[in-house]
Write a protein that holds these residues in place. Structure first.
Motif, mmCIF file in Angstrom:
data_model
loop_
_atom_site.group_PDB
_atom_site.id
_atom_site.type_symbol
_atom_site.label_atom_id
_atom_site.label_comp_id
_atom_site.label_asym_id
_atom_site.label_seq_id
_atom_site.Cartn_x
_atom_site.Cartn_y
_atom_site.Cartn_z
ATOM 1 N N SER A 1 40.286 36.488 37.130
ATOM 2 C CA SER A 1 39.101 37.082 36.514
ATOM 3 C C SER A 1 39.284 38.596 36.382
ATOM 4 O O SER A 1 38.983 39.189 35.347
ATOM 5 C CB SER A 1 37.874 36.748 37.375
ATOM 6 N N TYR A 2 39.806 39.207 37.444
ATOM 7 C CA TYR A 2 40.004 40.654 37.434
ATOM 8 C C TYR A 2 40.920 41.091 36.292
ATOM 9 O O TYR A 2 40.599 42.014 35.536
ATOM 10 C CB TYR A 2 40.586 41.138 38.766
ATOM 11 N N VAL A 3 42.065 40.463 36.174
ATOM 12 C CA VAL A 3 43.048 40.863 35.166
ATOM 13 C C VAL A 3 42.441 40.778 33.763
ATOM 14 O O VAL A 3 42.626 41.684 32.940
ATOM 15 C CB VAL A 3 44.339 40.018 35.287
ATOM 16 N N LEU B 1 33.777 34.591 32.569
ATOM 17 C CA LEU B 1 34.548 35.021 31.396
ATOM 18 C C LEU B 1 33.983 34.425 30.113
ATOM 19 O O LEU B 1 33.938 35.098 29.075
ATOM 20 C CB LEU B 1 36.021 34.659 31.571
ATOM 21 N N GLU B 2 33.521 33.172 30.173
ATOM 22 C CA GLU B 2 32.879 32.553 29.012
ATOM 23 C C GLU B 2 31.604 33.302 28.647
ATOM 24 O O GLU B 2 31.343 33.551 27.461
ATOM 25 C CB GLU B 2 32.562 31.082 29.302
ATOM 26 N N VAL C 1 33.793 40.875 38.337
ATOM 27 C CA VAL C 1 34.832 39.924 38.725
ATOM 28 C C VAL C 1 34.180 38.858 39.608
ATOM 29 O O VAL C 1 33.494 39.181 40.564
ATOM 30 C CB VAL C 1 35.950 40.658 39.496
ATOM 31 N N GLN C 2 34.381 37.593 39.254
ATOM 32 C CA GLN C 2 33.815 36.491 40.035
ATOM 33 C C GLN C 2 34.901 35.463 40.341
ATOM 34 O O GLN C 2 35.901 35.377 39.630
ATOM 35 C CB GLN C 2 32.665 35.822 39.273
#
Length: 195
Positions: free
Chosen positions: A97-99, A64-65, A86-87
């Motif tokens: 991560s998905y959301v 995400l970063e 997604v991880q």
């Protein structure tokens, strides 16, 4: 693209014909995403329909970063749409991560990898199964969790990165939001003579 002229020319020609192209950041092959500057160069040169934003294997927070960093540093070309993968190393981390990825308007497609480490350590998947079968059941369990919790973004296309066993696709017949899959499995099994 940088190392093999024949490979590069094949994809540049394919792009010129208007073929459907997804540009991967080579994380599976290299263990880490390809150099961002060169990758951005090839996004603009190749003009793929989708490109995968550099991610970090099994690490939702760092992925995400990197996604935020990517959107800060690079302008998304009008000819391509970004795909974020997604991880996570646990189902909870995958879910978080998905959301964040699936409901981010900057992301054009959601990628879900076949080989999260949590699939191999999931106590509900029998140890006697092969690694490939555990990957298969793990990812299918994760997608089923998204459906059960009503958290899947059905308005955004999803892409399955890799596939250990072709039987996995059976689990997704009812998931209209899973649009595409890529895998070398048929080629590898053919080379190995597996039926």
């Amino acid at each position: 693209m940088d190392e093999n002229e024949t490979y590069r020319d094949l994809f540049l020609e394919s792009s010129a014909y208007g073929n459907h192209i997804m540009l991967d950041n080579s994380i599976f092959e290299l263990g880490e995403a390809y150099d961002s500057e060169r990758y951005y160069h090839w996004i603009n040169e190749l003009r793929p329909e989708y490109f995968i934003i550099p991610d970090v294997l099994n690490d939702g927070k760092k992925t995400l970063e990197r996604m935020e960093d990517w959107f800060t540093k690079y302008e998304t070309p009008t000819h391509s749409k970004p795909m974020a993968v997604v991880q996570g190393s646990t189902y909870e981390e995958l879910f978080e991560s998905y959301v964040k990825i699936a409901f981010d308007d900057r992301v054009g497609k959601v990628g879900i990898s076949f080989d999260s480490s949590c699939y191999l350590t999931d106590p509900t998947i029998p140890d006697c199964l092969s690694k490939e079968a555990r990957f298969t059941y793990g990812r299918s369990k994760f997608l089923a969790m998204l459906e059960e919790k009503n958290k899947a973004n059905r308005n955004k296309p999803h892409h399955l990165l890799g596939c250990s066993l072709p039987q996995e696709m059976y689990f997704y017949q009812h998931l209209s939001w899973v649009e595409s899959v890529d895998t070398s499995s048929p080629v590898v099994n053919g080379l190995l003579g597996n039926k």
